[in-house]
Design an enzyme around this catalytic site. Structure first.
Site, mmCIF file in Angstrom:
data_model
loop_
_atom_site.group_PDB
_atom_site.id
_atom_site.type_symbol
_atom_site.label_atom_id
_atom_site.label_comp_id
_atom_site.label_asym_id
_atom_site.label_seq_id
_atom_site.Cartn_x
_atom_site.Cartn_y
_atom_site.Cartn_z
ATOM 1 N N HIS A 156 49.842 12.022 53.183
ATOM 2 C CA HIS A 156 48.826 11.836 52.129
ATOM 3 C C HIS A 156 47.647 12.783 52.334
ATOM 4 C CE1 HIS A 156 50.967 7.996 51.467
ATOM 5 N NE2 HIS A 156 50.909 7.883 52.788
ATOM 6 N N SER A 277 36.161 39.797 46.167
ATOM 7 C CA SER A 277 35.613 39.420 44.861
ATOM 8 C C SER A 277 34.720 40.551 44.371
ATOM 9 C CB SER A 277 34.807 38.131 45.020
ATOM 10 O OG SER A 277 33.815 38.050 44.015
ATOM 11 N N LYS A 283 33.385 37.114 50.010
ATOM 12 C CA LYS A 283 34.701 36.529 49.763
ATOM 13 C C LYS A 283 35.871 37.306 50.346
ATOM 14 C CE LYS A 283 34.609 33.162 46.640
ATOM 15 N NZ LYS A 283 35.696 32.258 46.475
ATOM 16 N N GLU A 290 48.323 32.554 46.657
ATOM 17 C CA GLU A 290 48.153 31.936 45.333
ATOM 18 C C GLU A 290 49.152 32.501 44.326
ATOM 19 O OE1 GLU A 290 43.990 32.423 44.368
ATOM 20 O OE2 GLU A 290 43.383 31.191 46.065
#
Ligand code: ARG
Length: 471
Positions: A156, A277, A283, A290
């Site tokens: 979980h 970024s 970043k 992804e």
């Protein structure tokens, strides 16, 4: 417009119709398969005396010449041709005359395309298999180097029990191991040759189907000519296998994205596999992970697209089946590049062992072991569960971990607790004592790693027989 038909037509095809119907822009990928299939067919026609032997030889030399000329750029596959089959036959006939016109004896584009696609998929299965093998080797290296890298195991997404990074990665080894086995099953089942099925009902010529099947590296000819031209099960199975591979990659990428977050810091994705970024200078984004996660949807889409296309098609060949290609090609390209990129990302990724271990020590991952300690001291498990529950509550209240509690406070919860409790609930002990087969304990892990190594050493690569016929 170079078409293989036209005799019964009195008007030319409308230009838009021609473009809509044509498949050359995508089926040109199957040049090698179409050439190889045609060579095998011509050899068989010559051997059986269906066409003159010298014509069969001319066809073979001619086809090999076309293949070379396309590869070295002397001729181009253009939209002038309806499909790859028309291209090869037209250019061949331009080059060798009447012998070229004899190539299609006893054959239809229906069994021709069924053959080409099947051989193309067989080749791609081999590519995927070899990429997975590379990936398994990288996973095994990570496992070997991290048998004592402690980390929390989650259920979980809540810290559950301590494991090791080797154990965690071992789970992925199993997934990709099954993926390789799945590919090999598909290969075995699909390796039957549809050539000779004709349009749907075989032919009246004395074709030797065993011969062509053997020439092209198939185990046997297909059994039913109607099924041969309309079966795309093997492709659906391959897309299904690719979807499962993508699902596995995507699950791991999801974890890597989380592990790479500022909050977790379990891993650092290498600069070479990260992106920045345009506005936020600080970043370093996990774009590759992804993208792999994102592209999973696309591969599933191809699987569902083909399943849907096939579901309404009556026997035997229907033009709907031309729609099997673009989505499938895209899925193969996507999945193969995802496996490759994921492998590189994993290989260059840094695991922050200390952060992982620290995280395993917090979050009461040793609560089960504390209960097990009480069980060894004679307390029934259900009572032990209750005692440790109260222990955890007290810790949460004081903002400490179980092993930070004083012996006095522990004894107040249960008088059976002694000094040895601290060693019993240390993360190291918790992992080391998990010695059941398949568990993270060192002995069990050693066995698991040995099995993984054996799988890598003993599982042969799937090979494409066409590599021998035509480079
Ligand atoms: N381009 C077609 C396909 O991919 C080749 C088979 C054509 N056969 C036919 N009967 N029109 O399916």
């Amino acid at each position: 417009m170079a078409q293989l038909w036209g005799g019964r037509f009195t008007k030319p095809t409308d230009e838009k119709v021609y473009a809509f119907n044509a498949s050359i822009n995508f089926d040109k990928r199957m040049l090698r398969q179409d050439i190889c299939g045609s060579i095998a067919h011509a050899r068989m026609l010559g051997k059986q005396g269906i066409i003159p032997a010298e014509d069969a030889e001319k066809i073979e030399t001619g086809l090999k010449g076309i293949y070379e000329d396309v590869l070295n750029g002397k001729i181009e596959i253009t939209e002038k041709y309806e499909d790859i089959h028309s291209f090869n036959e037209s250019v061949l006939t331009d080059r060798i005359g009447d012998a070229g016109k004899r190539l299609h004896t006893g054959r239809s584009r229906n069994d021709q395309v069924a053959l080409d696609m099947r051989m193309y998929v067989r080749g791609e299965i081999c590519v995927t298999d070899s990429l997975l093998d590379d990936l398994l080797k990288v996973i095994l290296d990570v496992m070997k180097a991290n048998t004592d890298t402690y980390m929390p195991g989650f259920t979980h997404l809540q810290k559950a029990q301590p494991v090791t990074l080797a154990h965690h990665m071992g789970a992925y080894f199993e997934m990709f191991r099954r993926d390789r086995l799945r590919l090999s099953d598909i290969y075995k089942r699909m390796n039957e040759c549809p050539l000779g099925a004709g349009a749907l009902a075989g032919t009246t010529y004395p074709l030797d189907r065993e011969f062509t099947a053997n020439e092209l590296g198939f185990d046997r000819p297909t059994a039913n000519s109607m099924d041969s031209v309309s079966d795309r099960d093997y492709l659906i199975e391959y897309l299904d296998a690719l979807s499962i591979i993508m699902m596995h990659l995507s699950r791991s990428c999801e974890e890597i994205i989380t592990w790479n977050s500022n909050e977790y810091r379990f891993v650092d994705i290498d600069d070479t596999y990260s992106t920045g970024s345009s506005i936020m200078p600080q970043k370093k984004n996990p774009d590759i992970a992804e993208l792999v996660r994102g592209k999973t949807g696309r591969v599933y889409g191809s699987l569902f697209g083909l399943l849907t296309t096939m579901k309404g098609i009556p026997l035997a060949y229907n033009k709907d089946m031309q729609e099997d290609k673009e989505g499938a090609y895209d899925a193969m390209d996507t999945a193969n590049s995802c496996i490759d990129l994921y492998t590189g990302m994993l290989k260059s990724m840094k695991f922050n062992k200390e952060t992982m271990e620290k995280s395993a020590s917090g979050g009461f991952t040793n609560a089960t072991d504390a209960a097990d300690y009480l069980v060894v001291k004679g307390i029934p498990f259900r009572d032990a569960h209750g005692i440790v529950g109260r222990m955890v509550l007290e810790c949460i209240d004081k903002g400490i971990t179980i092993d930070e509690m004083s012996l006095e406070d522990l004894k107040a919860l249960s008088p059976v607790i002694e000094e040895d409790f601290y060693t019993a609930v240390s993360i190291k002990t918790c992992v080391e004592k998990r010695s059941t087969k398949g568990a993270p304990g060192p002995e069990a892990m050693k066995e698991e790693i040995a099995l993984c190594s054996e799988f890598i050493d003993k599982t042969p690569h799937l090979t494409d027989p066409l590599d021998k016929i035509l480079k």
